[in-house]
Design a protein around this motif. Structure first.
Motif, PDB file in Angstrom:
ATOM      1  N   ARG A 149       6.037 -17.269   8.696  1.00 26.53           N
ATOM      2  CA  ARG A 149       6.997 -18.964   7.898  1.00 26.53           C
ATOM      3  C   ARG A 149       6.981 -18.896   9.656  1.00 26.53           C
ATOM      4  O   ARG A 149       6.672 -20.480   9.506  1.00 26.53           O
ATOM      5  N   HIS A 150       6.997 -18.080  10.161  1.00 25.46           N
ATOM      6  CA  HIS A 150       7.765 -19.044  11.597  1.00 25.46           C
ATOM      7  C   HIS A 150       6.651 -19.090  13.033  1.00 25.46           C
ATOM      8  O   HIS A 150       7.067 -19.121  13.156  1.00 25.46           O
ATOM      9  N   VAL A 151       5.803 -18.246  12.899  1.00 28.75           N
ATOM     10  CA  VAL A 151       4.702 -18.088  13.896  1.00 28.75           C
ATOM     11  C   VAL A 151       3.569 -18.447  13.078  1.00 28.75           C
ATOM     12  O   VAL A 151       2.783 -17.739  12.234  1.00 28.75           O
ATOM     13  N   GLU A 152       2.876 -19.772  13.978  1.00 28.90           N
ATOM     14  CA  GLU A 152       1.469 -19.524  13.613  1.00 28.90           C
ATOM     15  C   GLU A 152       0.255 -19.567  13.296  1.00 28.90           C
ATOM     16  O   GLU A 152       0.353 -18.108  15.232  1.00 28.90           O
ATOM     17  N   SER A 153      -0.143 -18.712  12.968  1.00 33.30           N
ATOM     18  CA  SER A 153      -2.216 -17.847  13.187  1.00 33.30           C
ATOM     19  C   SER A 153      -2.248 -18.344  12.076  1.00 33.30           C
ATOM     20  O   SER A 153      -2.487 -19.080  11.126  1.00 33.30           O
ATOM     21  N   SER A 154      -3.736 -17.237  11.813  1.00 37.54           N
ATOM     22  CA  SER A 154      -4.992 -17.619  10.927  1.00 37.54           C
ATOM     23  C   SER A 154      -3.989 -16.781   9.820  1.00 37.54           C
ATOM     24  O   SER A 154      -3.635 -15.826  10.138  1.00 37.54           O
ATOM     25  N   ARG A 155      -5.052 -17.435   8.903  1.00 38.93           N
ATOM     26  CA  ARG A 155      -4.266 -16.816   7.634  1.00 38.93           C
ATOM     27  C   ARG A 155      -5.858 -15.658   7.105  1.00 38.93           C
ATOM     28  O   ARG A 155      -6.775 -15.917   6.956  1.00 38.93           O
ATOM     29  N   ILE A 156      -5.133 -15.075   6.198  1.00 39.65           N
ATOM     30  CA  ILE A 156      -6.534 -13.611   5.742  1.00 39.65           C
ATOM     31  C   ILE A 156      -6.029 -13.814   4.724  1.00 39.65           C
ATOM     32  O   ILE A 156      -7.829 -13.798   3.946  1.00 39.65           O
ATOM     33  N   ASN A 157      -5.302 -14.745   3.718  1.00 39.73           N
ATOM     34  CA  ASN A 157      -4.716 -15.079   2.151  1.00 39.73           C
ATOM     35  C   ASN A 157      -4.357 -16.136   2.836  1.00 39.73           C
ATOM     36  O   ASN A 157      -3.634 -16.539   3.206  1.00 39.73           O
ATOM     37  N   VAL A 200      -1.504  -3.113   1.114  1.00 40.90           N
ATOM     38  CA  VAL A 200      -0.835  -3.602   0.377  1.00 40.90           C
ATOM     39  C   VAL A 200       0.163  -5.074  -0.143  1.00 40.90           C
ATOM     40  O   VAL A 200       0.285  -5.699  -0.940  1.00 40.90           O
ATOM     41  N   GLU A 201       1.226  -5.269   0.506  1.00 46.14           N
ATOM     42  CA  GLU A 201       1.562  -6.326   1.453  1.00 46.14           C
ATOM     43  C   GLU A 201       1.287  -7.148   1.300  1.00 46.14           C
ATOM     44  O   GLU A 201       1.209  -8.438   0.383  1.00 46.14           O
ATOM     45  N   GLY A 202      -0.213  -7.622   2.239  1.00 44.53           N
ATOM     46  CA  GLY A 202      -1.131  -8.754   2.004  1.00 44.53           C
ATOM     47  C   GLY A 202      -1.866  -8.594   1.157  1.00 44.53           C
ATOM     48  O   GLY A 202      -2.598  -9.779   1.261  1.00 44.53           O
ATOM     49  N   SER A 203      -2.320  -7.981  -0.087  1.00 52.05           N
ATOM     50  CA  SER A 203      -2.919  -8.378  -0.990  1.00 52.05           C
ATOM     51  C   SER A 203      -2.513  -9.205  -2.009  1.00 52.05           C
ATOM     52  O   SER A 203      -1.293  -9.433  -2.069  1.00 52.05           O
ATOM     53  N   PRO A 204      -3.031 -10.052  -2.558  1.00 55.03           N
ATOM     54  CA  PRO A 204      -3.170 -10.653  -3.669  1.00 55.03           C
ATOM     55  C   PRO A 204      -3.520 -10.176  -4.951  1.00 55.03           C
ATOM     56  O   PRO A 204      -2.680 -10.790  -5.733  1.00 55.03           O
ATOM     57  N   TYR A 205      -2.886  -9.021  -4.998  1.00 54.62           N
ATOM     58  CA  TYR A 205      -3.493  -8.593  -6.704  1.00 54.62           C
ATOM     59  C   TYR A 205      -1.806  -7.069  -6.722  1.00 54.62           C
ATOM     60  O   TYR A 205      -1.986  -6.876  -5.801  1.00 54.62           O
ATOM     61  N   GLY A 206      -1.830  -7.761  -7.748  1.00 52.01           N
ATOM     62  CA  GLY A 206      -0.363  -6.730  -8.920  1.00 52.01           C
ATOM     63  C   GLY A 206       0.490  -7.289  -7.734  1.00 52.01           C
ATOM     64  O   GLY A 206       0.827  -8.359  -6.970  1.00 52.01           O
ATOM     65  N   ASP A 208       3.987  -6.660  -5.540  1.00 54.86           N
ATOM     66  CA  ASP A 208       3.911  -5.566  -4.195  1.00 54.86           C
ATOM     67  C   ASP A 208       5.234  -4.584  -4.248  1.00 54.86           C
ATOM     68  O   ASP A 208       4.940  -3.792  -3.472  1.00 54.86           O
ATOM     69  N   ASN A 209       6.401  -5.077  -5.087  1.00 55.06           N
ATOM     70  CA  ASN A 209       7.129  -5.007  -5.046  1.00 55.06           C
ATOM     71  C   ASN A 209       7.255  -3.599  -5.498  1.00 55.06           C
ATOM     72  O   ASN A 209       8.174  -2.633  -5.768  1.00 55.06           O
ATOM     73  N   PHE A 210       6.681  -2.895  -6.653  1.00 52.32           N
ATOM     74  CA  PHE A 210       6.422  -1.604  -6.972  1.00 52.32           C
ATOM     75  C   PHE A 210       4.543  -0.975  -6.430  1.00 52.32           C
ATOM     76  O   PHE A 210       4.570  -0.044  -5.978  1.00 52.32           O
ATOM     77  N   MET A 211       4.168  -1.661  -6.393  1.00 46.70           N
ATOM     78  CA  MET A 211       2.383  -1.746  -4.904  1.00 46.70           C
ATOM     79  C   MET A 211       2.726  -0.694  -3.975  1.00 46.70           C
ATOM     80  O   MET A 211       2.327   0.245  -3.594  1.00 46.70           O
ATOM     81  N   ILE A 212       3.450  -1.287  -3.792  1.00 49.56           N
ATOM     82  CA  ILE A 212       4.037  -1.220  -1.732  1.00 49.56           C
ATOM     83  C   ILE A 212       4.507   1.199  -1.733  1.00 49.56           C
ATOM     84  O   ILE A 212       4.536   1.670  -0.604  1.00 49.56           O
ATOM     85  N   PRO A 213       5.975   0.876  -2.449  1.00 46.35           N
ATOM     86  CA  PRO A 213       6.301   2.460  -2.664  1.00 46.35           C
ATOM     87  C   PRO A 213       5.370   3.397  -3.361  1.00 46.35           C
ATOM     88  O   PRO A 213       4.406   4.344  -2.293  1.00 46.35           O
ATOM     89  N   VAL A 214       3.954   3.013  -4.271  1.00 45.68           N
ATOM     90  CA  VAL A 214       3.999   3.905  -4.988  1.00 45.68           C
ATOM     91  C   VAL A 214       2.493   4.214  -4.140  1.00 45.68           C
ATOM     92  O   VAL A 214       1.970   5.497  -3.488  1.00 45.68           O
ATOM     93  N   LEU A 215       2.421   2.703  -3.736  1.00 43.61           N
ATOM     94  CA  LEU A 215       0.619   3.308  -3.031  1.00 43.61           C
ATOM     95  C   LEU A 215       0.778   4.145  -1.601  1.00 43.61           C
ATOM     96  O   LEU A 215       0.306   4.998  -1.315  1.00 43.61           O
ATOM     97  N   THR A 216       1.364   3.435  -1.079  1.00 44.78           N
ATOM     98  CA  THR A 216       2.641   3.910   0.200  1.00 44.78           C
ATOM     99  C   THR A 216       1.861   5.778   0.318  1.00 44.78           C
ATOM    100  O   THR A 216       1.601   6.192   1.322  1.00 44.78           O
ATOM    101  N   SER A 217       3.106   5.924  -0.333  1.00 38.85           N
ATOM    102  CA  SER A 217       3.528   7.013  -1.153  1.00 38.85           C
ATOM    103  C   SER A 217       2.282   8.283  -1.024  1.00 38.85           C
ATOM    104  O   SER A 217       1.666   9.373  -1.203  1.00 38.85           O
ATOM    105  N   LEU A 218       1.501   7.834  -1.832  1.00 41.24           N
ATOM    106  CA  LEU A 218       0.368   8.183  -2.798  1.00 41.24           C
ATOM    107  C   LEU A 218      -0.115   8.423  -1.755  1.00 41.24           C
ATOM    108  O   LEU A 218      -1.297   9.278  -1.885  1.00 41.24           O
ATOM    109  N   VAL A 219      -1.181   7.506  -1.416  1.00 40.75           N
ATOM    110  CA  VAL A 219      -1.768   7.321   0.191  1.00 40.75           C
ATOM    111  C   VAL A 219      -0.962   8.524   1.250  1.00 40.75           C
ATOM    112  O   VAL A 219      -2.578   9.744   1.884  1.00 40.75           O
TER     113      VAL A 219
END
Length: 244
Positions: A149-157, A200-206, A208-219
């Protein structure tokens, strides 16, 4: 299988119940205080997100993990009940943290997925990996949001910027060094975990409050699981060759 603490010392039930009740009461009190704090909504959500994660991490050091997991699943069930069956009460007291779609009941709240994701992660994965993943959830998400929100840069999505993702990745690496150490064997795990968390944090799918801890640990734990499976298969082959 739920991770068991290394110490074999049994804690009497009364102190455990007292600690659990105190922890639950303080967490609820924290939510009420933050909900009534005057600040920009995005900043309030980020602060609540981070402080709740720190509280959960602190509790994991003072209560047995199986008790923590039970409390987390019970809390997730309670939040689900309040959202679905006591929605007016939930929105009245916690509406300050809710997005529009969460307030009108079109989706479950971030709190529900936060609790559920933390519970699943703590129940399945080794404690240091679970703590790393929870700290990533608690810290990387707000950091990425702030820089986005505070640093201008290119958008990924639509919701993710390059600056936010870069800040999140660096933060996740720093968290990994704290929880997993600086050893040569840890670096690969840290980088894989940080990269997974950032994606996962930047993904528009799912959610992230669930996906970040579970997928990070799984990988992060996937190599150990695969190594165990290969070892198990090798032992079976040896056994079959001996038996005939």
């Amino acid at each position: 299988m739920i991770y068991q603490p290394a110490s074999s010392t049994m804690i009497p039930p009364t102190p455990i119940l007292f600690r659990a009740g105190t922890a639950a009461g303080l967490l609820v009190f924290l939510q009420f205080v933050l909900a009534n704090t005057k600040m920009e909504k995005a900043n309030r959500r980020n602060l609540q997100h981070w402080l709740t994660g720190q509280a959960f991490l602190l509790v994991s050091y003072v209560l047995p993990i199986n008790v923590c997991v039970t409390m987390l699943f019970a809390s997730a069930a309670l939040v689900y009940y309040l959202e679905v069956y006591q929605s007016k009460f939930f929105v009245k007291h916690f509406g300050a943290f809710l997005r529009k779609e969460e307030a009108v009941g079109d989706s479950r709240s971030g709190a529900f997925y936060f609790l559920l994701g933390t519970a699943v992660t703590a129940a399945i994965f080794p404690i240091n990996t679970a703590r790393f993943a929870l700290q990533c959830l608690a810290t990387v998400d707000p950091v990425a949001s702030y820089f986005g929100r505070h640093v201008e840069s290119s958008r990924i999505n639509q919701n993710t910027t390059l600056a936010g993702s870069a800040a999140g990745f660096v933060t996740a690496c720093a968290i990994g060094c704290f929880y997993l150490g600086f050893g040569e064997a840890s670096w690969g795990k840290i980088l894989v975990g940080a990269l997974t968390c950032t994606i996962v944090e930047g993904s528009p799918y799912g959610n992230d409050n669930f996906m970040i801890p579970v997928l990070t640990s799984l990988v992060m734990e996937a190599p150990s699981v695969l190594q165990y499976k290969r070892m198990e298969a090798a032992l079976l082959n040896i056994k079959h060759s001996i038996v005939g």
